[in-house]
Design a protein around this motif. Structure first.
Motif, PDB file in Angstrom:
ATOM      1  N   PRO A 224      28.946 -21.246 -41.868  1.00 27.22           N
ATOM      2  CA  PRO A 224      27.552 -21.008 -42.217  1.00 27.22           C
ATOM      3  C   PRO A 224      27.216 -19.516 -42.024  1.00 27.22           C
ATOM      4  CG  PRO A 224      27.752 -22.891 -40.751  1.00 27.22           C
ATOM      5  CD  PRO A 224      29.101 -22.237 -40.793  1.00 27.22           C
ATOM      6  N   VAL A 225      26.385 -18.980 -42.919  1.00 27.95           N
ATOM      7  CA  VAL A 225      26.115 -17.540 -42.909  1.00 27.95           C
ATOM      8  C   VAL A 225      25.615 -17.072 -41.536  1.00 27.95           C
ATOM      9  CG1 VAL A 225      24.675 -15.721 -43.920  1.00 27.95           C
ATOM     10  CG2 VAL A 225      25.730 -17.441 -45.386  1.00 27.95           C
ATOM     11  N   ARG A 267      22.802  -7.773 -25.443  1.00 26.76           N
ATOM     12  CA  ARG A 267      22.190  -8.023 -26.747  1.00 26.76           C
ATOM     13  C   ARG A 267      21.657  -9.457 -26.749  1.00 26.76           C
ATOM     14  NH1 ARG A 267      24.764  -6.070 -31.742  1.00 26.76           N
ATOM     15  NH2 ARG A 267      26.700  -6.810 -30.801  1.00 26.76           N
ATOM     16  N   LEU A 268      20.409  -9.599 -27.110  1.00 25.65           N
ATOM     17  CA  LEU A 268      19.779 -10.918 -27.155  1.00 25.65           C
ATOM     18  C   LEU A 268      19.557 -11.289 -28.619  1.00 25.65           C
ATOM     19  CD1 LEU A 268      17.080 -10.103 -24.466  1.00 25.65           C
ATOM     20  CD2 LEU A 268      19.285 -11.224 -24.120  1.00 25.65           C
ATOM     21  N   THR A 269      19.933 -12.492 -28.976  1.00 24.05           N
ATOM     22  CA  THR A 269      19.738 -12.942 -30.351  1.00 24.05           C
ATOM     23  C   THR A 269      18.831 -14.162 -30.367  1.00 24.05           C
ATOM     24  OG1 THR A 269      21.923 -12.116 -30.921  1.00 24.05           O
ATOM     25  CG2 THR A 269      20.914 -13.658 -32.462  1.00 24.05           C
ATOM     26  N   PHE A 270      17.819 -14.082 -31.184  1.00 25.67           N
ATOM     27  CA  PHE A 270      16.831 -15.158 -31.308  1.00 25.67           C
ATOM     28  C   PHE A 270      16.891 -15.674 -32.729  1.00 25.67           C
ATOM     29  CE2 PHE A 270      15.552 -11.794 -28.551  1.00 25.67           C
ATOM     30  CZ  PHE A 270      15.021 -12.392 -27.437  1.00 25.67           C
ATOM     31  N   VAL A 271      17.024 -16.967 -32.874  1.00 29.40           N
ATOM     32  CA  VAL A 271      17.111 -17.529 -34.217  1.00 29.40           C
ATOM     33  C   VAL A 271      15.943 -18.464 -34.464  1.00 29.40           C
ATOM     34  CG1 VAL A 271      18.494 -18.924 -35.787  1.00 29.40           C
ATOM     35  CG2 VAL A 271      19.621 -17.346 -34.207  1.00 29.40           C
ATOM     36  N   GLY A 272      15.394 -18.393 -35.650  1.00 26.67           N
ATOM     37  CA  GLY A 272      14.334 -19.320 -36.020  1.00 26.67           C
ATOM     38  C   GLY A 272      12.957 -18.754 -35.750  1.00 26.67           C
ATOM     39  N   GLU A 273      12.001 -19.631 -35.712  1.00 25.38           N
ATOM     40  CA  GLU A 273      10.609 -19.189 -35.690  1.00 25.38           C
ATOM     41  C   GLU A 273      10.118 -18.763 -34.308  1.00 25.38           C
ATOM     42  OE1 GLU A 273       8.913 -18.558 -38.238  1.00 25.38           O
ATOM     43  OE2 GLU A 273       9.980 -19.591 -39.837  1.00 25.38           O
ATOM     44  N   LYS A 274      10.902 -19.059 -33.271  1.00 23.26           N
ATOM     45  CA  LYS A 274      10.390 -18.728 -31.928  1.00 23.26           C
ATOM     46  C   LYS A 274      10.218 -17.213 -31.779  1.00 23.26           C
ATOM     47  CE  LYS A 274      15.005 -19.278 -29.961  1.00 23.26           C
ATOM     48  NZ  LYS A 274      15.723 -20.479 -30.195  1.00 23.26           N
ATOM     49  N   THR A 275       9.098 -16.842 -31.248  1.00 24.83           N
ATOM     50  CA  THR A 275       8.892 -15.420 -31.023  1.00 24.83           C
ATOM     51  C   THR A 275       9.521 -15.074 -29.688  1.00 24.83           C
ATOM     52  OG1 THR A 275       6.776 -15.888 -30.000  1.00 24.83           O
ATOM     53  CG2 THR A 275       6.739 -15.300 -32.320  1.00 24.83           C
ATOM     54  N   GLY A 296      15.932  -2.814 -31.610  1.00 25.33           N
ATOM     55  CA  GLY A 296      15.482  -4.140 -32.015  1.00 25.33           C
ATOM     56  C   GLY A 296      15.474  -4.269 -33.521  1.00 25.33           C
ATOM     57  N   THR A 297      15.881  -5.431 -34.014  1.00 21.77           N
ATOM     58  CA  THR A 297      15.802  -5.668 -35.453  1.00 21.77           C
ATOM     59  C   THR A 297      15.326  -7.090 -35.685  1.00 21.77           C
ATOM     60  OG1 THR A 297      18.103  -6.397 -35.482  1.00 21.77           O
ATOM     61  CG2 THR A 297      17.691  -4.153 -36.201  1.00 21.77           C
ATOM     62  N   ILE A 298      14.558  -7.257 -36.725  1.00 23.30           N
ATOM     63  CA  ILE A 298      14.208  -8.604 -37.148  1.00 23.30           C
ATOM     64  C   ILE A 298      14.635  -8.703 -38.602  1.00 23.30           C
ATOM     65  CG2 ILE A 298      12.339 -10.239 -37.584  1.00 23.30           C
ATOM     66  CD1 ILE A 298      10.843  -9.055 -35.278  1.00 23.30           C
ATOM     67  N   SER A 299      15.447  -9.670 -38.915  1.00 18.78           N
ATOM     68  CA  SER A 299      15.836  -9.860 -40.317  1.00 18.78           C
ATOM     69  C   SER A 299      15.748 -11.319 -40.688  1.00 18.78           C
ATOM     70  CB  SER A 299      17.243  -9.381 -40.637  1.00 18.78           C
ATOM     71  OG  SER A 299      17.808  -8.652 -39.656  1.00 18.78           O
ATOM     72  N   ARG A 300      16.275 -11.593 -41.840  1.00 16.44           N
ATOM     73  CA  ARG A 300      16.153 -12.908 -42.410  1.00 16.44           C
ATOM     74  C   ARG A 300      17.506 -13.276 -42.999  1.00 16.44           C
ATOM     75  NH1 ARG A 300      12.047 -16.280 -44.030  1.00 16.44           N
ATOM     76  NH2 ARG A 300      10.534 -15.186 -42.765  1.00 16.44           N
ATOM     77  N   MET A 301      17.957 -14.506 -42.689  1.00 13.91           N
ATOM     78  CA  MET A 301      19.214 -15.004 -43.209  1.00 13.91           C
ATOM     79  C   MET A 301      18.803 -16.112 -44.154  1.00 13.91           C
ATOM     80  SD  MET A 301      22.186 -13.992 -41.852  1.00 13.91           S
ATOM     81  CE  MET A 301      21.949 -13.799 -40.119  1.00 13.91           C
ATOM     82  N   LYS A 302      18.868 -15.834 -45.468  1.00 12.34           N
ATOM     83  CA  LYS A 302      18.290 -16.744 -46.446  1.00 12.34           C
ATOM     84  C   LYS A 302      16.860 -17.054 -46.015  1.00 12.34           C
ATOM     85  CE  LYS A 302      19.358 -20.397 -49.647  1.00 12.34           C
ATOM     86  NZ  LYS A 302      20.098 -21.620 -49.911  1.00 12.34           N
ATOM     87  N   ASP A 303      16.598 -18.270 -45.484  1.00 14.16           N
ATOM     88  CA  ASP A 303      15.214 -18.574 -45.119  1.00 14.16           C
ATOM     89  C   ASP A 303      14.980 -18.588 -43.614  1.00 14.16           C
ATOM     90  OD1 ASP A 303      14.662 -18.903 -47.852  1.00 14.16           O
ATOM     91  OD2 ASP A 303      15.520 -20.906 -47.774  1.00 14.16           O
TER      92      ASP A 303
END
Ligand SMILES: Nc1ncnc2c1ncn2[C@@H]1O[C@H](COP(=O)(O)OP(=O)(O)OP(=O)(O)O)[C@@H](O)[C@H]1O
Ligand SMILES: [Mg+2]
Length: 337
Positions: A224-225, A267-275, A296-303
């Motif tokens: 999965p991407v 490095r902390l990675t947050f996935v999904g809608e949680k802020t 810090g970066t915020i991106s989008r993986m497809k949706d």
């Protein structure tokens, strides 16, 4: 929807066998957008052409919709191929035919009745947003419009699968984005299975559900991407991810910070809608640590939105360990750099 089993392909060049693909195993599920990424010469085009047997594998089986294409006689293969549409980097349109005639071409080839062809062409020009252009010739169109014709033509015979060979590589970034949006829309609306090959990771990130990385004719990584982006295993995959993330900049920052004596960089990675801020602040308050944000970066993986934060923690070793444990238990991925 698509299965490649132990597919190998060799070309014979001046009497010598040149391997282009070696033992490729791949399964693409119905309705997904599957990306294949690799450098020039890795075997991407050969691989995608093996899916509709434009290129016949030297070994292995190719199944599309449960049918083993490699075992079909030529006439039946022709019929099965109609269920597989394809688009190309350089569009491959007929220059002497109008937009409408280009789109109608596969339907005329299949000897469909004239009324049906007219109706289908009207639907398709509307679908790809070319109603105004339907009587123009390819030379009068922009690259993005030409690819829209390519997409409409590929969809004319109502395929189950769409193969895209570097379909956006000749387009500027803005046009690329609009073509990718169109592919995503078609995938959603019609449940069309799409296989897309590219050498650009941002293309994969924008539209694909899963991907495979191909290197020297072999698949070196797949998944999965989101998983592959967050935990790349192969050096080639990491290289591609660096195309879209400012890894070089991060490396510089890390070196600078470490030289300045900072040792607790994570490095902390947050996935999904949680802020992430509340989770982070709460955890830090509980453990009594403080932190400085380095990047810090915020991106989008497809949706799916995801954020990554590189921070330097300040606290005792025990506090830092507890902070990492708590963050992980709260669904944040923690990686020590
Ligand atoms: N018809 C052919 N005859 C001989 N060798 C070929 C043929 N087609 C491809 N190859 C070789 O097979 C390998 C894979 O080629 P392929 O075109 O699949 O790569 P690619 O990943 O699509 O590259 P690009 O990104 O440049 O399009 C290359 O080494 C190429 O030279
Ligand atoms: Mg190619």
């Amino acid at each position: 929807m698509i299965r490649l089993e132990h597919v190998s392909k060799q070309f014979t060049v001046k009497g010598a066998a040149v391997p282009a693909l070696t033992d490729i195993n791949l399964a693409v599920e119905p309705g997904e957008i599957f990306g294949i990424i690799g450098h020039s010469g890795a075997g991407k085009s050969t691989l995608i052409r093996c899916i509709n047997l434009l290129e016949r594998p030297t070994e292995g089986r190719v199944l599309v919709g449960g049918t083993d294409l490699t075992s079909l006689p030529e006439r039946e293969l022709q019929a099965s191929r109609r269920k597989i549409g394809m688009i190309f980097q350089h569009f491959n349109l007929l220059s002497s035919a109008t937009v409408a005639d280009n789109i109608a071409f596969p339907l005329r080839l299949a000897k469909r009745p004239k009324e049906e062809i007219d109706r289908r062409v009207s639907e398709l020009v509307q679908l790809v947003g070319l109603e105004e252009q339907r009587n123009k010739y390819p030379a009068q169109l922009s690259g993005g419009q030409k690819q829209r014709v390519g997409i409409a033509r590929a969809l004319a015979a109502d395929p189950q699968v769409l193969l895209c060979d570097e379909a956006t590589s000749a387009l500027d970034p803005q046009t690329t984005a609009s073509i990718l949006a169109l592919l995503k829309d078609i995938n959603r609306r019609f449940g069309l299975t799409i296989v897309l090959i590219t050498h650009e990771m941002h293309v994969i990130r924008q539209v694909c559900d899963r991907l495979a990385v191909i290197q020297a004719g072999r698949i070196v990584e797949s998944g999965p991407v989101l998983d592959v982006f967050l935990r790349p295993q192969h050096p080639t995959t990491r290289e591609f991810i660096e195309q879209v993330e400012e890894s070089a900049e991060l490396r510089d920052t890390l070196e600078r910070e470490k030289a300045a004596g900072k040792r607790n960089i994570i490095r902390l990675t947050f996935v999904g809608e949680k802020t992430y801020e509340p989770v982070l602040f709460e955890t830090m308050r509980e453990t009594g640590t403080s932190f400085a944000i380095l990047q810090g970066t915020i991106s989008r993986m497809k949706d799916t939105p995801y954020g990554q934060l590189v921070v330097n923690l300040d606290g005792t070793p025990a506090q830092i360990k507890e902070t990492a444990r708590l963050l992980q238990s709260r669904g944040v991925e923690v990686e020590t750099l």
